[in-house]
Design a protein around this motif. Structure first.
Motif, short mmCIF file in Angstrom:
data_model
loop_
_atom_site.label_atom_id
_atom_site.label_comp_id
_atom_site.label_asym_id
_atom_site.label_seq_id
_atom_site.Cartn_x
_atom_site.Cartn_y
_atom_site.Cartn_z
N LEU A 72 -87.40 -13.84 -14.04
CA LEU A 72 -86.73 -14.48 -15.18
C LEU A 72 -87.00 -15.98 -15.10
O LEU A 72 -86.58 -16.64 -14.16
CB LEU A 72 -85.22 -14.19 -15.11
CG LEU A 72 -84.35 -14.85 -16.16
CD1 LEU A 72 -84.65 -14.29 -17.54
CD2 LEU A 72 -82.87 -14.62 -15.84
N LEU A 73 -87.70 -16.51 -16.09
CA LEU A 73 -88.03 -17.94 -16.08
C LEU A 73 -87.01 -18.77 -16.85
O LEU A 73 -86.84 -19.96 -16.60
CB LEU A 73 -89.42 -18.17 -16.68
CG LEU A 73 -90.59 -17.53 -15.93
CD1 LEU A 73 -91.91 -17.82 -16.63
CD2 LEU A 73 -90.64 -17.99 -14.47
N LEU A 74 -86.35 -18.11 -17.82
CA LEU A 74 -85.43 -18.85 -18.69
C LEU A 74 -84.04 -18.91 -18.09
O LEU A 74 -83.07 -18.45 -18.68
CB LEU A 74 -85.40 -18.17 -20.07
CG LEU A 74 -85.30 -19.10 -21.27
CD1 LEU A 74 -86.42 -20.12 -21.30
CD2 LEU A 74 -85.31 -18.29 -22.55
N THR A 75 -83.97 -19.47 -16.88
CA THR A 75 -82.66 -19.59 -16.24
C THR A 75 -82.69 -20.78 -15.29
O THR A 75 -83.73 -21.40 -15.09
CB THR A 75 -82.27 -18.30 -15.50
OG1 THR A 75 -80.90 -18.38 -15.11
CG2 THR A 75 -83.13 -18.06 -14.26
N ALA A 76 -81.53 -21.07 -14.72
CA ALA A 76 -81.42 -22.26 -13.87
C ALA A 76 -81.95 -22.00 -12.46
O ALA A 76 -81.83 -20.91 -11.92
CB ALA A 76 -79.95 -22.69 -13.79
N MET A 77 -82.53 -23.04 -11.89
CA MET A 77 -82.86 -23.06 -10.47
C MET A 77 -81.61 -23.56 -9.76
O MET A 77 -80.79 -24.27 -10.36
CB MET A 77 -83.98 -24.06 -10.20
CG MET A 77 -85.27 -23.69 -10.87
SD MET A 77 -86.22 -22.71 -9.71
CE MET A 77 -87.77 -22.63 -10.54
N SER A 78 -81.49 -23.24 -8.48
CA SER A 78 -80.29 -23.70 -7.75
C SER A 78 -80.51 -25.05 -7.08
O SER A 78 -80.09 -25.29 -5.97
CB SER A 78 -79.87 -22.65 -6.72
OG SER A 78 -80.92 -22.45 -5.80
N ILE A 79 -81.20 -25.95 -7.80
CA ILE A 79 -81.38 -27.32 -7.30
C ILE A 79 -81.00 -28.27 -8.43
O ILE A 79 -81.31 -28.00 -9.59
CB ILE A 79 -82.84 -27.56 -6.81
CG1 ILE A 79 -82.98 -28.99 -6.23
CG2 ILE A 79 -83.87 -27.29 -7.90
CD1 ILE A 79 -84.29 -29.24 -5.51
N GLY A 80 -80.32 -29.34 -8.06
CA GLY A 80 -79.84 -30.28 -9.07
C GLY A 80 -80.94 -31.21 -9.56
O GLY A 80 -82.00 -31.35 -8.94
N VAL A 81 -80.65 -31.87 -10.66
CA VAL A 81 -81.63 -32.74 -11.31
C VAL A 81 -82.02 -33.92 -10.41
O VAL A 81 -83.20 -34.30 -10.36
CB VAL A 81 -81.13 -33.21 -12.70
CG1 VAL A 81 -79.88 -34.06 -12.62
CG2 VAL A 81 -82.22 -33.94 -13.45
N ALA A 82 -81.07 -34.46 -9.67
CA ALA A 82 -81.37 -35.63 -8.83
C ALA A 82 -82.29 -35.24 -7.68
O ALA A 82 -83.34 -35.86 -7.48
CB ALA A 82 -80.07 -36.25 -8.31
N ALA A 83 -81.93 -34.18 -6.97
CA ALA A 83 -82.74 -33.73 -5.82
C ALA A 83 -84.13 -33.29 -6.27
O ALA A 83 -85.13 -33.61 -5.63
CB ALA A 83 -82.03 -32.61 -5.09
N ALA A 84 -84.19 -32.56 -7.38
CA ALA A 84 -85.47 -32.05 -7.87
C ALA A 84 -86.39 -33.20 -8.28
O ALA A 84 -87.57 -33.23 -7.92
CB ALA A 84 -85.25 -31.10 -9.04
#
Lengths: 247, 113
Positions: A129-141
């Motif tokens: 499933l690509l249309l979902t969230a990763m478990s990493i935040g925007v700052a860290a990513a």
């Protein structure tokens, strides 16, 4: 010698479940040539499998392909992540692997996810499933992407969904963003007034194309660069070395 | 309690999926992160959210939600309404804030357990 390059830094291929099946790398490049787009970034949701075909399809076309991805962070914020080589993109892809949800795509509900070659032949269907969230935040990513030499742009910050502003309402101080992008719904020059939360970040615009029609209509950003490379684009965004951009 | 009953009691507006109003509601869930709702909500739930885009419908359909309530007069995208019609997902709206909606549902005996 400085030249103007028309760039569309946010384009989905048919790997994105929400994109039309006409968005094959070959067809994207063909229409980029027709539309006078010289730099194009392939930015599928949480994946980059069709970048290879796009680079191949663009050989001798005069179009420069920038390997990229549109990441969905744990806050459900979309950010465009761009790299100057396939190798860097692969390092990034390996880095985010542990942050994937492990869920499988449901084609009937979200759409199909096709990996193709430069001749439009189906290579495989991507099951995750690509249309979902990763478990990493925007700052860290964004910090990790920047550490790999990548350039991060917050997607469609004018939109009420999946944007840094809609989800958080602010730019995290520890994020590493080179720019923000506005969609076709907002004029880039109006963004700092209408969206004060973006502060002093440069504002670009891109098509976020999911269909060929989107790609042809734009919008796009014009860069004034020595070479059509990501390093030069980063310089333009930062306002360095006489490189410029006009959104 | 059926979807129709909460529609009547809370004065909700039905924007799609009126064929599913007889479904029984077995619990409630509140979240604005779709990934969270997809992973945690149970089938038969009524989902209270402020998100009004079409992926809400995909998640509701995947989980098997009895209904989705888009609270706080949050805008509902036309594509979401269209998709809900196709998928038979009950899409309800209300100007009441999410907290108020959840509180009233709880008062009617719908819990999050």
């Amino acid at each position: 010698m400085m030249q103007h390059y028309v760039a569309d830094l946010h384009v989905h291929s048919l790997l994105s479940p929400c994109a039309a099946v006409e968005m094959t790398p070959r067809n994207i490049i063909k229409h980029a040539v027709l539309a006078g787009i010289q730099i194009i970034a392939i930015t599928d949701h949480n994946a980059c499998d069709n970048v290879y075909a796009a680079v191949q399809a663009a050989a001798n076309s005069g179009v420069t392909v920038i390997p990229g991805m549109e990441l969905e962070t744990k806050e459900e914020v979309h950010i465009i992540v761009l790299f100057d080589s396939i190798k860097k993109m692969e390092q990034w892809n390996a880095f985010i692997q542990p942050f994937r949800s492990g869920q499988m795509n449901d084609e009937t509900r979200f759409g199909a996810q096709y990996v193709v070659d430069a001749d439009d032949e189906l290579v495989r269907v991507k099951p995750e499933l690509l249309l979902t969230a990763m478990s990493i935040g925007v700052a860290a990513a964004s910090r990790e992407a920047a550490a790999l030499g990548g350039v991060c742009i917050a997607s469609h910050v004018d939109r009420p969904v999946y944007s840094l502003i809609s989800q958080l309402g602010l730019i995290p101080a520890d994020a590493s963003l080179a720019a923000v992008e506005v969609s076709r719904r907002m004029k880039p020059e109006e963004a700092p007034v209408l969206l004060p939360a973006i502060g002093r970040l440069p504002v670009v615009t891109a098509s976020d194309a999911h269909t060929i029609r989107d790609l042809l209509i734009g919008p796009r950003t014009v860069f004034c660069l020595e070479q059509p490379t990501l390093a030069e684009i980063a310089m333009a965004l930062a306002g360095q070395g006489s490189r410029k951009f006009m959104a | 309690m059926t979807v129709q009953e909460i529609v009547s009691r809370l004065g909700l507006k039905i924007v799609a999926g009126s064929s599913g109003l007889e479904q029984n509601i077995t619990g409630g869930y509140g979240a604005d992160l779709l990934s969270n709702a997809m992973g945690q909500a149970k089938s038969g739930s009524v989902w209270v959210t402020m998100q009004g885009h079409q992926n809400v419908v995909a998640v509701a359909s995947l989980v098997g939600m009895a209904a989705v309530i888009i609270a706080g007069a949050a805008p509902v995208e036309p594509q979401a309404v269209e998709k809900a019609r196709q998928e038979g997902v009950v899409l309800l709206t209300t100007p009441l804030p999410a907290f108020e909606v959840i509180g009233r549902l709880y008062g009617l005996g719908i819990t999050g357990q």
